[in-house]
Design an enzyme around this catalytic site. Sequence first.
Site, PDB file in Angstrom:
ATOM      1  N   ASP A 129      73.450  43.234   1.256  1.00 59.02           N
ATOM      2  CA  ASP A 129      73.545  43.705   2.639  1.00 59.02           C
ATOM      3  C   ASP A 129      73.997  45.166   2.688  1.00 59.02           C
ATOM      4  O   ASP A 129      74.715  45.623   1.798  1.00 59.02           O
ATOM      5  CB  ASP A 129      74.549  42.811   3.394  1.00 59.02           C
ATOM      6  CG  ASP A 129      74.368  42.902   4.897  1.00 59.02           C
ATOM      7  OD1 ASP A 129      73.420  43.580   5.362  1.00 59.02           O
ATOM      8  OD2 ASP A 129      75.173  42.284   5.623  1.00 59.02           O
ATOM      9  N   ARG A 154      72.856  50.570   6.859  1.00 54.42           N
ATOM     10  CA  ARG A 154      74.052  51.402   7.058  1.00 54.42           C
ATOM     11  C   ARG A 154      74.119  52.538   6.039  1.00 54.42           C
ATOM     12  O   ARG A 154      74.515  53.645   6.343  1.00 54.42           O
ATOM     13  CB  ARG A 154      75.320  50.529   7.002  1.00 54.42           C
ATOM     14  CG  ARG A 154      75.625  49.867   8.340  1.00 54.42           C
ATOM     15  CD  ARG A 154      76.594  48.736   8.187  1.00 54.42           C
ATOM     16  NE  ARG A 154      75.911  47.528   7.719  1.00 54.42           N
ATOM     17  CZ  ARG A 154      76.535  46.396   7.411  1.00 54.42           C
ATOM     18  NH1 ARG A 154      77.843  46.335   7.498  1.00 54.42           N
ATOM     19  NH2 ARG A 154      75.849  45.347   7.030  1.00 54.42           N
ATOM     20  N   ARG A 196      65.838  53.761   7.822  1.00 52.11           N
ATOM     21  CA  ARG A 196      66.263  52.505   7.190  1.00 52.11           C
ATOM     22  C   ARG A 196      65.486  52.197   5.901  1.00 52.11           C
ATOM     23  O   ARG A 196      66.042  51.675   4.937  1.00 52.11           O
ATOM     24  CB  ARG A 196      66.086  51.340   8.187  1.00 52.11           C
ATOM     25  CG  ARG A 196      67.053  51.401   9.366  1.00 52.11           C
ATOM     26  CD  ARG A 196      66.793  50.223  10.305  1.00 52.11           C
ATOM     27  NE  ARG A 196      66.928  48.940   9.621  1.00 52.11           N
ATOM     28  CZ  ARG A 196      68.087  48.342   9.364  1.00 52.11           C
ATOM     29  NH1 ARG A 196      69.209  48.908   9.761  1.00 52.11           N
ATOM     30  NH2 ARG A 196      68.118  47.184   8.754  1.00 52.11           N
ATOM     31  N   SER A 221      64.955  37.048   4.284  1.00 53.45           N
ATOM     32  CA  SER A 221      65.219  35.737   4.884  1.00 53.45           C
ATOM     33  C   SER A 221      64.146  35.414   5.920  1.00 53.45           C
ATOM     34  O   SER A 221      63.462  36.316   6.419  1.00 53.45           O
ATOM     35  CB  SER A 221      66.593  35.733   5.562  1.00 53.45           C
ATOM     36  OG  SER A 221      66.535  36.469   6.771  1.00 53.45           O
ATOM     37  N   ASN A 244      64.483  37.407   8.878  1.00 54.42           N
ATOM     38  CA  ASN A 244      64.112  38.829   8.814  1.00 54.42           C
ATOM     39  C   ASN A 244      62.761  39.126   9.466  1.00 54.42           C
ATOM     40  O   ASN A 244      62.439  40.279   9.753  1.00 54.42           O
ATOM     41  CB  ASN A 244      64.110  39.330   7.363  1.00 54.42           C
ATOM     42  CG  ASN A 244      65.499  39.514   6.775  1.00 54.42           C
ATOM     43  OD1 ASN A 244      65.690  39.440   5.562  1.00 54.42           O
ATOM     44  ND2 ASN A 244      66.502  39.761   7.616  1.00 54.42           N
ATOM     45  N   ARG A 288      79.714  36.060   5.693  1.00 56.46           N
ATOM     46  CA  ARG A 288      78.982  34.853   6.085  1.00 56.46           C
ATOM     47  C   ARG A 288      77.848  34.596   5.098  1.00 56.46           C
ATOM     48  O   ARG A 288      77.470  35.478   4.330  1.00 56.46           O
ATOM     49  CB  ARG A 288      78.451  34.968   7.517  1.00 56.46           C
ATOM     50  CG  ARG A 288      77.639  36.210   7.764  1.00 56.46           C
ATOM     51  CD  ARG A 288      77.123  36.302   9.200  1.00 56.46           C
ATOM     52  NE  ARG A 288      76.477  37.592   9.398  1.00 56.46           N
ATOM     53  CZ  ARG A 288      77.072  38.666   9.898  1.00 56.46           C
ATOM     54  NH1 ARG A 288      78.322  38.608  10.282  1.00 56.46           N
ATOM     55  NH2 ARG A 288      76.424  39.800  10.016  1.00 56.46           N
TER      56      ARG A 288
HETATM   57  C1  FPP Z   1      70.051  43.813   4.183  1.00 55.41           C
HETATM   58  O1  FPP Z   1      70.405  45.101   4.577  1.00 55.41           O
HETATM   59  C2  FPP Z   1      68.990  43.860   3.214  1.00 55.41           C
HETATM   60  C3  FPP Z   1      67.762  43.316   3.397  1.00 55.41           C
HETATM   61  C4  FPP Z   1      67.364  42.604   4.619  1.00 55.41           C
HETATM   62  C5  FPP Z   1      66.716  43.440   2.395  1.00 55.41           C
HETATM   63  C6  FPP Z   1      67.168  43.384   0.988  1.00 55.41           C
HETATM   64  C7  FPP Z   1      66.161  44.090   0.192  1.00 55.41           C
HETATM   65  C8  FPP Z   1      66.418  44.945  -0.818  1.00 55.41           C
HETATM   66  C9  FPP Z   1      67.725  45.159  -1.397  1.00 55.41           C
HETATM   67  C10 FPP Z   1      65.373  45.753  -1.426  1.00 55.41           C
HETATM   68  C11 FPP Z   1      64.083  45.064  -1.576  1.00 55.41           C
HETATM   69  C12 FPP Z   1      63.993  44.353  -2.834  1.00 55.41           C
HETATM   70  C13 FPP Z   1      62.938  43.605  -3.092  1.00 55.41           C
HETATM   71  C14 FPP Z   1      62.776  42.985  -4.434  1.00 55.41           C
HETATM   72  C15 FPP Z   1      61.934  43.388  -2.055  1.00 55.41           C
HETATM   73  P1  FPP Z   1      70.291  45.460   6.113  1.00 55.41           P
HETATM   74  O2  FPP Z   1      68.983  46.112   6.344  1.00 55.41           O
HETATM   75  O3  FPP Z   1      70.534  44.266   6.963  1.00 55.41           O
HETATM   76  O4  FPP Z   1      71.457  46.493   6.239  1.00 55.41           O
HETATM   77  P2  FPP Z   1      72.322  46.798   7.541  1.00 55.41           P
HETATM   78  O5  FPP Z   1      73.034  45.514   7.885  1.00 55.41           O
HETATM   79  O6  FPP Z   1      73.240  47.866   7.074  1.00 55.41           O
HETATM   80  O7  FPP Z   1      71.372  47.243   8.601  1.00 55.41           O
END
Ligand code: FPP
Length: 239
Positions: free
Chosen positions: A21, A25, A34, A66, A69, A191
């Site tokens: 996560d 940010r 982003r 997820s 998402n 969480r």
């Molecule tokens: C959460 O950060 C991260 C995700 C929803 C995606 C996770 C994906 C990666 C780490 C890179 C992709 C890797 C592969 C193998 C596809 P967020 O966007 O919710 O962050 P925020 O809460 O700060 O907005």
Amino acid sequence: MTGTSVSNTSEALEHVAIIMDGNGRWANSRGLIRSEGHRQGATNLREVVEAFANEGVSFITLYAFSMENWQRPPKEVQNLFDLLVESVAKNIEGLHRDGVRIQHIGNMVDLPCEVREAIRHAEEVTQNNHQVTLSVAFNYGGRAEIIEAVKKIIKDSIPFSDITEKIIEDRLYTTGLPDPDLIIRTAGEKRLSNFLIWQSAYSEYYFTDVLWPDFGEADVRKAIREYKSRRRKFGTLES
Ligand code: FPP
């Protein structure tokens, strides 16, 4: 494989699962869009996987996309799909060389063709590797996983008197994987977000404020050290 091992103390650590996560940010704090955060998040995956492997962890599971998402803007969803395809192309050779087996957990059916192809390719190339199993939760939801297992049980005509934990576990995406010993979530949130909700019944949790793109080898070692200081009792009086 490098680094001084911190894994010489009590609790065994076989399976680490990570909720990655804080990409958004990380990008915002640098005035970036982003997608740059996701890109950086994908870039440090290799280092983190290698650091856990160096500490003797045999199973690593990453929450990369997820089911919830899908509710993000279509452009961001597409960006995450593109990143998965790119990450496979970029890393498959090195991971294969390091003996990493890649497997997908989640729902394949709703994913676009190029993502399904990339996942199938990664699984096929690495299927005989045994050093580390890297499970990528992509289009994954814990409740959906349990619903699918229930449907399979009904389809298999299993009488209710025969239902056991094993009957259910054999029908989860994670069948064959040990339950996660440690679940890590970055970026300060505390969480589970529908991640491995069945499998995490006795997992230990490690929360850190570090944003996922900044999470590196030193953080891996810190998490392991914290885990090793815990005493797992699994409901018993043992300590
Ligand atoms: C959460 O950060 C991260 C995700 C929803 C995606 C996770 C994906 C990666 C780490 C890179 C992709 C890797 C592969 C193998 C596809 P967020 O966007 O919710 O962050 P925020 O809460 O700060 O907005």
